[in-house]
Scaffold this motif. Structure first.
Motif, PDB file in Angstrom:
ATOM      1  N   ALA A  26      26.375  29.887  43.305  1.00  0.00           N
ATOM      2  CA  ALA A  26      26.605  31.334  43.190  1.00  0.00           C
ATOM      3  C   ALA A  26      27.885  31.599  42.394  1.00  0.00           C
ATOM      4  O   ALA A  26      28.828  30.797  42.407  1.00  0.00           O
ATOM      5  N   ILE A  27      27.880  32.714  41.679  1.00  0.00           N
ATOM      6  CA  ILE A  27      29.066  33.188  40.954  1.00  0.00           C
ATOM      7  C   ILE A  27      29.476  34.487  41.630  1.00  0.00           C
ATOM      8  O   ILE A  27      28.756  35.486  41.553  1.00  0.00           O
ATOM      9  N   ASP A  28      30.600  34.457  42.330  1.00  0.00           N
ATOM     10  CA  ASP A  28      31.078  35.635  43.064  1.00  0.00           C
ATOM     11  C   ASP A  28      32.195  36.267  42.233  1.00  0.00           C
ATOM     12  O   ASP A  28      33.298  35.720  42.138  1.00  0.00           O
ATOM     13  N   THR A  86      30.074  28.362  43.401  1.00  0.00           N
ATOM     14  CA  THR A  86      30.714  27.370  42.527  1.00  0.00           C
ATOM     15  C   THR A  86      31.662  27.996  41.507  1.00  0.00           C
ATOM     16  O   THR A  86      32.410  27.282  40.854  1.00  0.00           O
ATOM     17  N   THR A  87      31.608  29.326  41.362  1.00  0.00           N
ATOM     18  CA  THR A  87      32.574  30.014  40.489  1.00  0.00           C
ATOM     19  C   THR A  87      32.975  31.321  41.163  1.00  0.00           C
ATOM     20  O   THR A  87      32.117  32.048  41.676  1.00  0.00           O
ATOM     21  N   VAL A  88      34.275  31.618  41.146  1.00  0.00           N
ATOM     22  CA  VAL A  88      34.767  32.889  41.687  1.00  0.00           C
ATOM     23  C   VAL A  88      35.622  33.570  40.621  1.00  0.00           C
ATOM     24  O   VAL A  88      36.268  32.901  39.823  1.00  0.00           O
ATOM     25  N   PHE A  89      35.605  34.892  40.613  1.00  0.00           N
ATOM     26  CA  PHE A  89      36.553  35.650  39.785  1.00  0.00           C
ATOM     27  C   PHE A  89      37.551  36.293  40.743  1.00  0.00           C
ATOM     28  O   PHE A  89      37.168  37.049  41.642  1.00  0.00           O
ATOM     29  N   GLU A  90      38.828  36.010  40.497  1.00  0.00           N
ATOM     30  CA  GLU A  90      39.852  36.371  41.490  1.00  0.00           C
ATOM     31  C   GLU A  90      40.672  37.565  41.009  1.00  0.00           C
ATOM     32  O   GLU A  90      41.048  37.675  39.842  1.00  0.00           O
ATOM     33  N   MET A  91      40.980  38.429  41.956  1.00  0.00           N
ATOM     34  CA  MET A  91      41.566  39.742  41.661  1.00  0.00           C
ATOM     35  C   MET A  91      43.096  39.694  41.523  1.00  0.00           C
ATOM     36  O   MET A  91      43.752  38.829  42.101  1.00  0.00           O
ATOM     37  N   PRO A  92      43.646  40.672  40.796  1.00  0.00           N
ATOM     38  CA  PRO A  92      45.077  40.614  40.450  1.00  0.00           C
ATOM     39  C   PRO A  92      46.019  41.255  41.465  1.00  0.00           C
ATOM     40  O   PRO A  92      47.212  41.348  41.182  1.00  0.00           O
ATOM     41  N   ASN A  93      45.534  41.700  42.638  1.00  0.00           N
ATOM     42  CA  ASN A  93      46.462  42.365  43.569  1.00  0.00           C
ATOM     43  C   ASN A  93      47.180  41.366  44.462  1.00  0.00           C
ATOM     44  O   ASN A  93      47.204  41.482  45.680  1.00  0.00           O
ATOM     45  N   THR A  94      47.772  40.369  43.805  1.00  0.00           N
ATOM     46  CA  THR A  94      48.601  39.388  44.496  1.00  0.00           C
ATOM     47  C   THR A  94      50.066  39.807  44.291  1.00  0.00           C
ATOM     48  O   THR A  94      50.335  40.832  43.678  1.00  0.00           O
ATOM     49  N   ILE A  95      51.003  39.021  44.801  1.00  0.00           N
ATOM     50  CA  ILE A  95      52.420  39.355  44.597  1.00  0.00           C
ATOM     51  C   ILE A  95      53.075  38.264  43.748  1.00  0.00           C
ATOM     52  O   ILE A  95      53.122  37.118  44.194  1.00  0.00           O
ATOM     53  N   PRO A  96      53.585  38.568  42.571  1.00  0.00           N
ATOM     54  CA  PRO A  96      53.484  39.871  41.904  1.00  0.00           C
ATOM     55  C   PRO A  96      52.073  40.063  41.334  1.00  0.00           C
ATOM     56  O   PRO A  96      51.375  39.075  41.096  1.00  0.00           O
ATOM     57  N   PRO A  97      51.658  41.326  41.106  1.00  0.00           N
ATOM     58  CA  PRO A  97      50.343  41.567  40.507  1.00  0.00           C
ATOM     59  C   PRO A  97      50.203  40.854  39.156  1.00  0.00           C
ATOM     60  O   PRO A  97      51.189  40.684  38.433  1.00  0.00           O
ATOM     61  N   THR A  98      48.987  40.427  38.856  1.00  0.00           N
ATOM     62  CA  THR A  98      48.727  39.624  37.649  1.00  0.00           C
ATOM     63  C   THR A  98      48.709  40.538  36.422  1.00  0.00           C
ATOM     64  O   THR A  98      47.655  40.879  35.881  1.00  0.00           O
ATOM     65  N   ALA A  99      49.900  40.928  35.985  1.00  0.00           N
ATOM     66  CA  ALA A  99      50.015  42.010  35.006  1.00  0.00           C
ATOM     67  C   ALA A  99      50.672  41.600  33.701  1.00  0.00           C
ATOM     68  O   ALA A  99      50.781  42.422  32.795  1.00  0.00           O
ATOM     69  N   ASP A 159      35.189  26.358  40.353  1.00  0.00           N
ATOM     70  CA  ASP A 159      35.655  26.993  39.117  1.00  0.00           C
ATOM     71  C   ASP A 159      35.999  28.461  39.364  1.00  0.00           C
ATOM     72  O   ASP A 159      35.561  29.052  40.356  1.00  0.00           O
ATOM     73  N   TYR A 160      36.753  29.028  38.448  1.00  0.00           N
ATOM     74  CA  TYR A 160      37.250  30.384  38.684  1.00  0.00           C
ATOM     75  C   TYR A 160      37.543  31.078  37.361  1.00  0.00           C
ATOM     76  O   TYR A 160      37.723  30.448  36.325  1.00  0.00           O
ATOM     77  N   GLY A 161      37.585  32.397  37.444  1.00  0.00           N
ATOM     78  CA  GLY A 161      38.139  33.216  36.374  1.00  0.00           C
ATOM     79  C   GLY A 161      39.211  34.082  37.009  1.00  0.00           C
ATOM     80  O   GLY A 161      39.127  34.411  38.199  1.00  0.00           O
ATOM     81  N   LEU A 162      40.236  34.419  36.245  1.00  0.00           N
ATOM     82  CA  LEU A 162      41.302  35.275  36.770  1.00  0.00           C
ATOM     83  C   LEU A 162      41.233  36.636  36.093  1.00  0.00           C
ATOM     84  O   LEU A 162      41.114  36.722  34.867  1.00  0.00           O
ATOM     85  N   TYR A 163      41.325  37.672  36.895  1.00  0.00           N
ATOM     86  CA  TYR A 163      41.401  39.027  36.349  1.00  0.00           C
ATOM     87  C   TYR A 163      42.847  39.363  35.988  1.00  0.00           C
ATOM     88  O   TYR A 163      43.774  39.025  36.726  1.00  0.00           O
ATOM     89  N   GLN A 209      39.692  18.606  45.466  1.00  0.00           N
ATOM     90  CA  GLN A 209      40.715  19.645  45.333  1.00  0.00           C
ATOM     91  C   GLN A 209      41.431  19.490  43.994  1.00  0.00           C
ATOM     92  O   GLN A 209      41.838  18.385  43.620  1.00  0.00           O
ATOM     93  N   GLY A 210      41.536  20.585  43.260  1.00  0.00           N
ATOM     94  CA  GLY A 210      42.155  20.534  41.939  1.00  0.00           C
ATOM     95  C   GLY A 210      41.158  20.281  40.808  1.00  0.00           C
ATOM     96  O   GLY A 210      41.537  20.273  39.642  1.00  0.00           O
ATOM     97  N   TRP A 211      39.876  20.103  41.162  1.00  0.00           N
ATOM     98  CA  TRP A 211      38.826  19.897  40.145  1.00  0.00           C
ATOM     99  C   TRP A 211      38.415  21.230  39.499  1.00  0.00           C
ATOM    100  O   TRP A 211      37.977  21.280  38.364  1.00  0.00           O
ATOM    101  N   GLY A 212      38.586  22.315  40.231  1.00  0.00           N
ATOM    102  CA  GLY A 212      38.190  23.635  39.728  1.00  0.00           C
ATOM    103  C   GLY A 212      38.949  23.989  38.455  1.00  0.00           C
ATOM    104  O   GLY A 212      40.135  23.700  38.329  1.00  0.00           O
ATOM    105  N   ARG A 213      38.245  24.592  37.508  1.00  0.00           N
ATOM    106  CA  ARG A 213      38.864  24.960  36.229  1.00  0.00           C
ATOM    107  C   ARG A 213      38.594  26.415  35.890  1.00  0.00           C
ATOM    108  O   ARG A 213      37.572  26.974  36.293  1.00  0.00           O
ATOM    109  N   SER A 214      39.469  27.004  35.109  1.00  0.00           N
ATOM    110  CA  SER A 214      39.256  28.383  34.666  1.00  0.00           C
ATOM    111  C   SER A 214      38.138  28.419  33.635  1.00  0.00           C
ATOM    112  O   SER A 214      38.111  27.607  32.709  1.00  0.00           O
ATOM    113  N   VAL A 215      37.237  29.365  33.800  1.00  0.00           N
ATOM    114  CA  VAL A 215      36.071  29.438  32.900  1.00  0.00           C
ATOM    115  C   VAL A 215      36.321  30.349  31.700  1.00  0.00           C
ATOM    116  O   VAL A 215      35.425  30.521  30.881  1.00  0.00           O
ATOM    117  N   HIS A 216      37.540  30.880  31.566  1.00  0.00           N
ATOM    118  CA  HIS A 216      37.763  31.786  30.428  1.00  0.00           C
ATOM    119  C   HIS A 216      37.539  31.065  29.098  1.00  0.00           C
ATOM    120  O   HIS A 216      37.108  31.661  28.121  1.00  0.00           O
TER     121      HIS A 216
END
Ligand code: NCD
Ligand code: ZN
Length: 477
Positions: A57-59, A88-101, A120-124, A440-447
């Motif tokens: 799944a891609i969430d 197996t892939t997630v897109f992660e949101m920017p409302n962390t501290i500090p925001p991903t800006a 795997d992941y993508g970052l917003y 752990q650490g195998w996940g990569r950014s899909v951008h």
């Protein structure tokens, strides 16, 4: 050629069909799909008798809180939860501290994620009132897309004005990236919440009263107008009401590149559950009146809503159980329970398993330019595989979740379907319901593998940047 792994005797499921077969994996990719006797030799074989083999799944909507809130979640616990959920892939949101800006903060998040992630992941990147000039550097540093908060939510990121939104859309449209929108109109909610607070309301249903469906109708409509004008691609996050389906359908009919997601809680929970669940159910947008459930489900099965995401939003139990609803943090985990909850409907005959594969893998991959690298079981695709025991009946138990947040509205719910193994680019992240620590650490950014279709910006002679550059007399003509 020697494969790394061959999986035999599975029922392979794609977005179009299911068939009995084997799948061979080499160097992180699918090497062959078909009959057992044509499979290559392999260093390892797995007998998947009785299991269904789905694209992972891609969430496209999770919050992993890292950096910023380690007691709620981090990249290790969040992606472990994903692996246990067959994601197996997630897109992660920017409302962390500090925001991903900006690029620096984004680079730091990339470093954290790549050292801890099991999947795997993508970052917003954050698209806000003051981050429009950061769009280019965020893209260079690697974002899957942008997130714009039209309404206030956890993390108190200010929502941009319509003027800033238009300019943000103008700037992102020529890049081809998709903008994901938290589509609730802030000014309506703020006014309502302050009136309710003054009236002494602190009960859970006051949260719903502060955010009537009109906030979503207004926000989706406004976003669609700006997207049509600028040619920006947009995605409506967490569709919660029947009413916002109208502007979504209209925008699609007008050719706007707009996609939509809903989450299990908008289909299977309703206003009737507030008394039972109290603050646990508090989420933005709110879980709404029961009459919204069926239209949302029907929009998913008809294809108007493109996909299922979870808005995995972990918080600590003490942050979810305060008496005053305004003091309760919004959201709850979901990345680990989405598949079992949705597959229970498949088991009940309410949707086909191919429908479900489209909602959970094919359509998200297509909307973010990852197709056919991800979301598909075909030679050449990434070997992102979720093996599921579809007949397994069990009860969700919050205490057993991988997420650090052991509190969900799903506790005690009986479901049918259990992810047994999760494979990310050829490596087991979860095997026989055990986390594989070595992954752990195998996940990569899909951008870096993202290929969006060519951008289609519109009204380029009307953008803020253009009118500032154009000579005065040209503007007058
Ligand atoms: C999310 C969170 O906790 O980060 N909460 C929520 O209620 N959905 C933020 C969000 O997605 O709006
Ligand atoms: Zn949101």
């Amino acid at each position: 050629m020697l494969a790394d792994l061959v999986i035999h005797n599975a029922t392979v499921v794609t977005g179009d069909t299911t068939f009995a077969g084997s799948v061979a994996v080499k160097d992180g990719k699918i090497l062959a799909v078909g009959a057992k006797d044509i499979m290559p030799e392999a260093s390892e074989t797995l007998d998947a008798t009785g299991l269904h083999l789905l694209p992972g799944a891609i969430d496209v909507h999770v919050h992993f809180r890292d950096p910023g809130y380690p007691h709620k979640e981090d990249w290790a616990s969040g992606t472990a939860a994903a692996a246990f959920g067959g994601v197996t892939t997630v897109f992660e949101m920017p409302n962390t501290i500090p925001p991903t800006a900006n690029a620096k903060i984004l680079a730091e998040k990339h470093a954290i994620a790549s050292s801890k992630a099991y999947v795997d992941y993508g970052l917003y990147g954050l698209l806000g009132e003051d981050t429009i000039d950061k769009v280019d550097e965020l893209i260079e540093t690697g974002v899957i897309g942008f997130k714009l908060y039209m309404g206030n939510t956890f993390g108190a990121i200010p929502s941009p004005t319509t003027g800033a939104m238009l300019e943000a859309f103008e700037v992102v449209a020529p890049t081809g990236k998709r903008i994901s929108l938290h589509a609730e109109t802030n000014s309506i909610m703020e006014r309502r919440q302050s009136a309710l607070t003054k009236a002494g309301r602190i009960d859970p249903l006051a949260h719903l009263a502060a955010r009537p469906a009109v906030v979503a109708i207004e926000a989706v409509s406004r976003a669609a107008v700006l997207a049509e004008w600028t040619g920006a691609r947009i995605h409506i996050l967490h569709i919660s009401s029947a009413a916002e389906l109208r502007p979504l359908a209209e925008a699609k009919a007008r050719g706007v590149d707009i996609t939509g997601e809903t989450c299990p809680h908008y289909i299977f929970l309703s206003a009737d559950d507030y008394a039972r669940l109290g603050g646990i159910i508090r989420v933005n947008p709110p879980v709404r009146e029961r009459e919204n459930q069926l239209p949302i489900w029907n929009a998913l099965t008809s294809g108007l809503i493109d996909m299922i995401a979870t808005d995995h939003a972990p918080h600590a139990p003490e942050e979810k159980t305060r008496n005053d609803i305004w003091m309760v943090d919004c959201g709850f985990p979901g990345v680990e329970t989405q598949r079992p909850i949705m597959l229970t409907e498949v088991a009940a005959g309410h949707a086909s398993i191919c429908d479900y594969v489209r909602w959970s893998a094919v359509n998200p991959a297509k909307a973010w330019g990852l197709w056919p690298r991800k979301g598909v079981i075909e030679p050449g695709a990434d070997a992102d595989i979720s093996l599921i025991d579809l007949g397994h009946r069990w009860r969700i138990d919050d205490a057993k979740l991988q997420s650090r947040s052991k509190i969900t509205p799903w506790h005690g719910r009986e479901v049918c379907g259990l992810p047994i193994h999760t494979i990310v680019r050829g490596k087991f992240a979860m095997r026989d319901r055990e986390l594989v620590a070595a992954t752990q650490g195998w996940g990569r950014s899909v951008h870096s593998i993202q290929q969006m279709p060519p951008p289609q910006p519109k009204n380029l002679d009307q953008t803020t940047a253009f009118i500032l550059k154009a000579p005065k007399d040209a503007a007058l003509r």
